[in-house]
Design an enzyme around this catalytic site. Structure first.
Site, PDB file in Angstrom:
ATOM      1  N   ARG A 145      -7.064   6.270 -18.107  1.00  0.00           N
ATOM      2  CA  ARG A 145      -6.837   6.464 -16.671  1.00  0.00           C
ATOM      3  C   ARG A 145      -6.659   7.939 -16.322  1.00  0.00           C
ATOM      4  O   ARG A 145      -7.165   8.401 -15.299  1.00  0.00           O
ATOM      5  CB  ARG A 145      -5.608   5.662 -16.240  1.00  0.00           C
ATOM      6  CG  ARG A 145      -5.838   4.159 -16.305  1.00  0.00           C
ATOM      7  CD  ARG A 145      -4.614   3.391 -15.864  1.00  0.00           C
ATOM      8  NE  ARG A 145      -4.881   1.961 -15.804  1.00  0.00           N
ATOM      9  CZ  ARG A 145      -3.969   1.060 -15.461  1.00  0.00           C
ATOM     10  NH1 ARG A 145      -2.747   1.440 -15.134  1.00  0.00           N
ATOM     11  NH2 ARG A 145      -4.285  -0.219 -15.423  1.00  0.00           N
ATOM     12  N   ASP A 187       5.670   0.708  -1.011  1.00  0.00           N
ATOM     13  CA  ASP A 187       5.141   0.843  -2.362  1.00  0.00           C
ATOM     14  C   ASP A 187       5.151   2.305  -2.770  1.00  0.00           C
ATOM     15  O   ASP A 187       5.122   3.206  -1.923  1.00  0.00           O
ATOM     16  CB  ASP A 187       3.717   0.286  -2.463  1.00  0.00           C
ATOM     17  CG  ASP A 187       3.355  -0.080  -3.905  1.00  0.00           C
ATOM     18  OD1 ASP A 187       3.752  -1.175  -4.358  1.00  0.00           O
ATOM     19  OD2 ASP A 187       2.715   0.734  -4.591  1.00  0.00           O
TER      20      ASP A 187
END
Length: 273
Positions: free
Chosen positions: A36, A144
């Site tokens: 990633r 979030d």
């Protein structure tokens, strides 16, 4: 990864992620993390992880740290995930909250909303139980850590494969197909009942009013024990007396020093007194 410099860089990365988000990255996730992070390195033009981390640590805006955490965190969610929570909430709304007739809106906090399926599921379950007129008494705050996920929340567009867990009656009522695609958009009437905000559970919580229910599911498992205890204590402080806390299927408050009453597996209630 084989060199000692690579190992040191990964340790630095873990330290940054823990400091920024509380998320613990075990050694078993090294390959996933490197994959990633590799995308970020290529996009930003850094040849090594060490050079990229130097950029993160010297960026005074905080944006690089935010992007790093966003890149290594996993956002797994679905509509009506752990359906017993929504069943409990709907029955609670129809009985306890209905009887009390709150003078103010009933406030629910989806504290790690990911790409938005949780807050929309909450509202669908409530409307199916109470009706649209009564739904106006409910407000959902959805927060979030990932700004990327919040963009998706606000778009409120989901591919056909992701809407399968939604009961057909809710699909027909709240979702509209987007012409020329296999995606669906959540109704604006439902969207307007949600307020999406960026929030780090380890940072400041600017909300001033208490909540009648808080959802924090499959988040605590990524924190160490002291961090779990701090976050749960803060949830307790933000819940109204008698308010409910919903956590993930692999999580428990067993052994915590807290004033929560066990209601059912993964469902707890703040004691009224």
């Amino acid at each position: 990864m084989g060199s000692s410099s690579d190992a040191k860089s990964l340790n630095r990365l873990r330290e940054i992620v823990v400091a920024e988000s509380g998320i613990q990255l075990g050694n078993e996730k090294d390959q996933l993390v490197l994959t990633r992070i590799g995308r970020l390195l290529r996009r930003l033009g850094h040849e090594t992880l060490e050079a990229y981390l130097a950029h993160v640590e010297t960026d005074r805006t905080g944006a690089a740290r935010s992007d790093l955490v966003d890149a290594v965190t996993t956002n797994v969610t679905s509509f009506f995930r752990e359906p017993h929570h929504f069943q409990h909430l709907a029955k609670l709304a129809a009985s306890e909250w209905q009887a009390e007739r709150h003078p103010e809106p009933i406030r629910i906090w989806s504290s790690a909303c990911s790409s938005g399926q949780e807050p929309y599921s909450i509202l669908m379950a409530l409307e199916r139980q109470l009706g649209e007129a009564e739904l106006r008494r409910y407000l959902v705050l959805a927060t979030d850590l990932s700004k990327r996920m919040l963009v998706r929340c606000q778009r409120a567009v989901y591919p056909e494969r992701e809407i399968q867990p939604i009961p057909p009656i809710d699909r027909q009522r709240w979702l509209s197909p987007i012409p020329g695609s296999n995606s669906y958009r959540v109704s604006p009437a439902l969207q307007q009942r949600v307020r999406f905000r960026h929030l780090n559970l380890l940072g400041s919580w600017p909300m001033k009013r208490s909540f009648d229910a808080i959802f924090c599911r499959n988040v605590l498992i990524y924190f160490d024990r002291p961090t779990q205890e701090r976050v749960v204590k803060r949830f307790h402080e933000r819940l109204a007396p008698g308010g409910y806390l919903y956590i993930g299927h692999s999580e428990s408050l067993s052994g915590f020093a807290n004033d929560f009453e066990f209601i059912a597996p993964t469902i707890y209630r703040r004691k009224s007194a």
